[in-house]
Design a protein around this motif. Structure first.
Motif, mmCIF file in Angstrom:
data_model
loop_
_atom_site.group_PDB
_atom_site.id
_atom_site.type_symbol
_atom_site.label_atom_id
_atom_site.label_comp_id
_atom_site.label_asym_id
_atom_site.label_seq_id
_atom_site.Cartn_x
_atom_site.Cartn_y
_atom_site.Cartn_z
ATOM 1 N N LEU A 44 33.975 33.979 45.874
ATOM 2 C CA LEU A 44 34.807 35.015 45.264
ATOM 3 C C LEU A 44 35.567 35.762 46.364
ATOM 4 O O LEU A 44 34.958 36.447 47.186
ATOM 5 N N GLY A 59 36.927 32.072 42.810
ATOM 6 C CA GLY A 59 37.572 33.193 42.125
ATOM 7 C C GLY A 59 38.441 33.960 43.106
ATOM 8 O O GLY A 59 38.040 34.177 44.252
ATOM 9 N N TYR A 105 38.930 30.992 38.837
ATOM 10 C CA TYR A 105 39.024 32.288 38.158
ATOM 11 C C TYR A 105 40.086 33.160 38.808
ATOM 12 O O TYR A 105 40.122 33.279 40.038
ATOM 13 N N LEU A 126 33.103 35.770 34.238
ATOM 14 C CA LEU A 126 32.604 34.552 34.896
ATOM 15 C C LEU A 126 31.637 33.822 33.957
ATOM 16 O O LEU A 126 31.675 32.599 33.816
#
Ligand SMILES: NC(=O)c1ccc[n+]([C@@H]2O[C@H](COP(=O)([O-])OP(=O)(O)OC[C@H]3O[C@@H](n4cnc5c(N)ncnc54)[C@H](OP(=O)(O)O)[C@@H]3O)[C@@H](O)[C@H]2O)c1
Length: 261
Positions: free
Chosen positions: A94, A144, A187, A223
């Motif tokens: 992320l 992400g 994402y 998520l």
């Protein structure tokens, strides 16, 4: 692709999931790291401020501290190697880190715009490039990227910040085309206003402002649901999405009226 299936493969239950958060020392990244640690994930935390990363990790046996400046691509590669050597395959990377600087046309200068683009665009893109070969080789996992609703359309005072985030939106959408068919999650995180050290500098009333903990809840739930775009708070982002659809004449008029700029 089924029409109404989640756009991303569901992430495994958080217990023992392995996550790397870059930009985990304060704000949205720190709150998300804490949420995931509470949920039983193993979380590697990166940012430049090692002391703050240690505070966020609170000595959790499931946390690993990997301090780095993510504009230093070799340092990102070394941290990635260290992480995989310790934990093996990683389920989610992320990229939260970013910065903000207001800028208007008459303030545009190469030094500030390069610095902003380096942190908000080149570093996330280069970090993605670093993790990609191993992610592809391990055969599963997700990536992400945190952009901003300022990337939807041009906004006053966001001369280079908005451009960096718009580029990240396009980058992440394009990644999806390549990675989704191979079974990877991609994402795109689109925050509205969140109270963090970044927005503490703002000198205007921020509409629909939420806390970093609320932002982390929205990210974790997005998520889990396998959403592609995780946007929040919805009361604000829905308005931004409507504005995105307007023709330029109406868009410029309304944004001028709303912001007074
Ligand atoms: N807050 C909002 O309203 C809002 C709205 C839209 C989008 N966003 C985006 O959300 C993300 C997080 O923002 P935030 O509000 O949580 O801000 P923040 O509290 O200032 O957090 C930024 C994080 O990025 C890290 N970082 C910055 N430069 C870095 C570098 N060169 N190398 C490694 N780490 C670096 C910071 O850590 P160190 O300083 O310790 O390195 C910190 O952990 C950003 O991408 C921002 O653009 C925020």
């Amino acid at each position: 692709m089924r029409l109404f299936a989640p756009l991303n493969p569901p992430l495994p239950a958080w217990r023992n999931a392995k996550v790397w958060i870059i930009g985990a020392s304060t704000g949205i990244g720190a709150a998300t790291a804490q949420r995931l640690l509470e949920a039983g994930a193993k979380v590697a935390l990166s940012a430049r401020s090692e002391d703050k990363l240690r505070e966020v990790a609170t000595n959790s046996p499931d946390a690993m501290i990997l301090p780095l400046d993510f504009t230093d691509t070799p340092a990102v590669a070394r941290a990635w190697d260290t992480l995989r050597a310790a934990w093996g395959a990683i389920d989610l990377v992320l990229v939260v880190a970013g910065t903000h600087q207001e800028m208007r046309a008459w303030e545009l200068n190469e030094r500030d715009s390069r610095a902003l683009l380096e942190i908000n665009l080149h570093a996330p893109v280069n970090t993605t490039g670093v993790v990609m070969p191993a992610l592809l080789a391990q055969g599963h996992g997700a990536l992400g990227i945190v952009a901003s609703v300022a990337g939807y359309r041009g906004l006053p005072k966001a001369l280079v910040y908005g451009a960096s985030k718009a580029a990240l939106v396009n980058f992440t959408e394009t990644l999806y085309f390549d990675l989704h068919p191979k079974g990877f999650g991609v994402y795109l995180v689109m925050p509205g206003f969140v109270r963090t050290p970044l927005t503490d500098r703002n000198d205007f009333a921020m509409p629909n402002l939420i806390s970093a903990d609320e932002a982390a809840d929205a990210i974790v739930s997005g998520l889990r649901n396998g959403d592609f775009e995780i946007h929040f708070p919805r009361v604000f982002t829905r308005k931004m999405k409507l504005l995105r659809l307007l023709p330029y004449r109406a868009y410029f008029f309304l944004i001028r009226k709303i912001t007074g700029l």
